[in-house]
Structures are given as structure tokens and as C-alpha cells.
Scaffold this motif. Structure first.
Motif, short mmCIF file in Angstrom:
data_model
loop_
_atom_site.label_atom_id
_atom_site.label_comp_id
_atom_site.label_asym_id
_atom_site.label_seq_id
_atom_site.Cartn_x
_atom_site.Cartn_y
_atom_site.Cartn_z
N THR A 175 63.45 84.77 11.35
CA THR A 175 62.69 85.52 12.35
C THR A 175 61.71 84.60 13.07
O THR A 175 61.25 83.61 12.52
CB THR A 175 61.91 86.69 11.73
OG1 THR A 175 61.08 86.19 10.66
CG2 THR A 175 62.84 87.74 11.17
N TRP A 176 61.40 84.95 14.32
CA TRP A 176 60.45 84.17 15.11
C TRP A 176 59.02 84.54 14.72
O TRP A 176 58.71 85.70 14.48
CB TRP A 176 60.65 84.44 16.59
CG TRP A 176 61.87 83.79 17.16
CD1 TRP A 176 63.08 84.36 17.39
CD2 TRP A 176 62.00 82.42 17.54
NE1 TRP A 176 63.96 83.45 17.90
CE2 TRP A 176 63.33 82.24 18.00
CE3 TRP A 176 61.12 81.32 17.54
CZ2 TRP A 176 63.79 81.00 18.45
CZ3 TRP A 176 61.59 80.11 18.00
CH2 TRP A 176 62.90 79.95 18.44
N HIS A 177 58.15 83.52 14.70
CA HIS A 177 56.73 83.73 14.41
C HIS A 177 55.89 82.88 15.35
O HIS A 177 56.28 81.77 15.72
CB HIS A 177 56.41 83.41 12.95
CG HIS A 177 57.06 84.34 12.00
ND1 HIS A 177 56.55 85.57 11.68
CD2 HIS A 177 58.24 84.25 11.33
CE1 HIS A 177 57.36 86.19 10.84
NE2 HIS A 177 58.40 85.40 10.62
N HIS A 178 54.75 83.43 15.72
CA HIS A 178 53.84 82.76 16.64
C HIS A 178 52.73 82.08 15.84
O HIS A 178 51.94 82.76 15.18
CB HIS A 178 53.26 83.79 17.62
CG HIS A 178 52.47 83.18 18.71
ND1 HIS A 178 51.29 83.72 19.14
CD2 HIS A 178 52.67 82.06 19.47
CE1 HIS A 178 50.80 82.99 20.12
NE2 HIS A 178 51.61 81.97 20.32
N PHE A 179 52.69 80.76 15.90
CA PHE A 179 51.66 79.97 15.22
C PHE A 179 50.60 79.56 16.25
O PHE A 179 50.94 79.09 17.34
CB PHE A 179 52.24 78.70 14.61
CG PHE A 179 53.03 78.88 13.34
CD1 PHE A 179 53.43 80.14 12.91
CD2 PHE A 179 53.38 77.80 12.57
CE1 PHE A 179 54.17 80.30 11.75
CE2 PHE A 179 54.11 77.93 11.41
CZ PHE A 179 54.51 79.19 10.99
#
Length: 195
Positions: free
Chosen positions: A140-144
Motif C-alpha cells: 500500500t502507498w504511504h505518505h512520509f
């Protein structure tokens, strides 16, 4: 992005140093600053849910090379990016091609135990493990987002680490601005000099 510590509600584009969307199938800077990046070592652009993204292969040490040092001389900054399927190794670092890997700071490193490490100097008190396990987020995509505030030479400023808008850690590592000023480029993925 350089932050304005006086007015946090200032316009998003104010102080923006570089912005890469990959939407046009290139690593060109979309901020208007013309800080274009390159994609050596065979990394590729792929489509995921209708958006282009850059696939950095671990086996071939593929990386995104940004030939600018945005951290030089600034004390308030942020780095923001989307990431998926993170593996052990360099996430991003300001590279110093004439020095050892330990001078490549600031640096975000994915450790083999599933945790992340932020480094802001080569000294022990400039290396801090973050309270976030990246191995739980495969597929899954995650925003850091990493936000640094008050990072002056040999001063323990504050670094905040956010994932998907949630604050995961707030640390105060040692920061050596003179080391950072000597760096010449930013690299996502890969390792020292892209290897």
C-alpha cells in the motif's frame, strides 16, 4: 521545502525548492526551480492506479539522483514523498561524493529489523531510530513527511516524522550544518554513489 517558522499557514508554493510528480514520465522538477533529477541504473516509470511513479529496484541499487543540495544553509525544512513496498537500505540522503557514507546526512535509512533510522550527523547522538515499523505497510502507498525545525550547527533541533498525516515520532538529534553544507546532491534509493 524550506519552511517559514513564523507563518506556518503560508502558501504551499512559498519556499518550495523542488517538486517531482513523474506524471510526464520524467524526473523533471515541477516547482519552476528547474532542479531536474536523473534516473540512472535502470530504474523505470510505472503506472499505479492511473498515476506514474518511479520504481526503484533494490537488487540493481536503482536510485533517483537530484544534483542539488537543498539542505545547505537552511535551518527549517521538510521532505515529503509517497512510498510503497519499502525494503532495507537507503530511503533518501544528501550525498557527499568526496567523503564517507557516514557524512551523507541528513539521511533516512530502512533497517533490516523493519524500523526506520534518521541520521543528521556522523556522531552517535545524531543517529536516532524512529518509532515506526515500515514492514507492516507492504503493498500500500504511504505518505512520509520529515519536518526539521531549528537545525543549527551542533545544535539539537527537532525532527518530526509523519506517516499518512499522523505524527509517529519527535526526536532531537545532533545536527552538523558544516557537514551538510559540503554535500552535493540528494539521492532516493540506492546506496553510496548509487551502488
Amino acid at each position: 521545502k524550506e519552511l517559514n517558522p513564523i507563518d506556518p499557514s503560508s502558501d504551499f508554493n512559498s519556499g518550495l525548492l523542488a517538486y517531482y510528480t513523474f506524471d510526464d514520465g520524467t524526473a523533471n522538477d515541477q516547482s519552476g526551480q528547474n532542479a531536474h533529477a536523473t534516473t540512472p541504473n535502470g530504474c523505470s516509470f510505472v503506472n499505479d492506479n492511473g498515476r506514474n511513479c518511479l520504481k526503484l529496484g533494490y537488487t540493481n541499487a536503482e536510485y533517483l539522483n537530484i544534483p542539488y543540495n537543498f539542505f545547505s544553509g537552511i535551518n527549517h525544512w521538510s521532505v515529503s514523498f509517497w512510498i510503497k513496498d519499502l525494503t532495507t537500505g537507503n530511503v533518501f540522503a544528501a550525498q557527499n561524493s568526496s567523503s564517507s557514507f557516514y557524512h551523507d546526512v541528513p539521511k533516512l535509512w530502512a533497517k533490516s529489523d523493519g524500523m526506520l533510522r534518521i541520521e543528521t550527523s556522523e556522531y552517535t547522538d545524531g543517529i536516532v531510530d524512529l518509532a515506526y515499523n515500515y514492514s507492516q505497510n507492504s503493498g500500500t502507498w504511504h505518505h512520509f513527511v520529515i519536518v526539521a525545525d531549528g537545525m543549527f550547527n551542533n545544535y539539537q533541533g527537532t525532527i518530526k516524522f509523519f506517516v499518512d498525516g499522523m505524527l509517529y515520532d519527535n526526536v532531537t538529534p545532533r545536527y552538523v550544518q558544516s557537514t551538510i553544507n559540503g554535500n552535493s546532491r540528494i539521492q532516493f534509493g540506492g546506496d553510496k554513489n548509487g551502488t
